[in-house]
Design a protein around this motif. Sequence first.
Motif, PDB file in Angstrom:
ATOM      1  N   ARG A  46      -8.285  -6.971  60.788  1.00  0.00           N
ATOM      2  CA  ARG A  46      -7.323  -7.349  59.751  1.00  0.00           C
ATOM      3  C   ARG A  46      -7.482  -8.819  59.353  1.00  0.00           C
ATOM      4  N   ALA A  50      -8.305  -9.851  55.539  1.00  0.00           N
ATOM      5  CA  ALA A  50      -7.511 -10.832  54.795  1.00  0.00           C
ATOM      6  C   ALA A  50      -8.387 -11.936  54.231  1.00  0.00           C
ATOM      7  N   GLN A  53      -9.901 -11.108  50.910  1.00  0.00           N
ATOM      8  CA  GLN A  53      -9.010 -10.966  49.773  1.00  0.00           C
ATOM      9  C   GLN A  53      -8.894 -12.300  49.031  1.00  0.00           C
ATOM     10  N   LEU A  55      -6.580 -14.330  48.631  1.00  0.00           N
ATOM     11  CA  LEU A  55      -5.308 -14.899  49.054  1.00  0.00           C
ATOM     12  C   LEU A  55      -5.375 -16.421  48.993  1.00  0.00           C
ATOM     13  N   LEU A 139      -2.894  -6.155  53.091  1.00  0.00           N
ATOM     14  CA  LEU A 139      -3.829  -7.275  52.922  1.00  0.00           C
ATOM     15  C   LEU A 139      -4.142  -7.977  54.243  1.00  0.00           C
ATOM     16  N   ALA A 141      -2.292 -10.329  55.745  1.00  0.00           N
ATOM     17  CA  ALA A 141      -1.992 -11.753  55.651  1.00  0.00           C
ATOM     18  C   ALA A 141      -1.358 -12.312  56.922  1.00  0.00           C
TER      19      ALA A 141
END
Length: 233
Positions: A46, A50, A53, A55, A139, A141
């Motif tokens: 994960r 992330a 992405q 972000l 996502l 995060a």
Amino acid sequence: MRTSGTVLGSEESFRECSVYQWHRLDLRPNLDELYGSFHRDCIRRRIRHAERQSLRYEEGRSESLVRSFYALIVQTRSRQYLPPQPFEWFHNLVAHMGENVCLRVAFTQDRPVAGILTMNYGKTVYYKYGGSDAEFHHLGATPMLFWRTIQAAKASGRELLDFGRSDSENRGLIRFKERWGAQSVRLTLWRSPIHEGSPALERLKTRLAKAVCASVPFKMLVFAGRLMYRHVA
């Protein structure tokens, strides 16, 4: 009284009231060793997801960051059917603790999707509050924010990440902390005199309070938090 052992178990004037799991992560190993100790699928994958992405990551103590973080706290507490802490609580925390507090927030475009608040004392960094937007949980995060926290803690010479306590019945939260390689100890809340209240009654009060909050409009929960937090924190 809270203890991390059973030292009061033989005292007739004290009764076990609540039991928690208290998780802490040893930060003394190097970053590669720490990363390798994380759960492969639930944490490491994960984090990598992330990082792929788009972000935007921010950290600090600015007014705008506090407001973005607070919006996530309100969403999270509402999902849990609990009044959120008042905005002033976080504003004052940042204002008075200065560099010993850090907010970390992840955004997709200009929308905050996850945030955590940590505090430093001595060689320990304490995770205190976290919030997220459920629409963007996919996502990853939140794991990314914890990984950034660990990296910063290592860079500043911290030796321990305190994940805080978890209710023993909250298996999901306990598993999340364990997947970081955090070790737990039993944290017991003792009460004296023993005839005041009971664990069953306290649990019933909590369930009733959540049932009421579940039927209360969103804005009323925020108002209730401002009104009640100083009395129940």
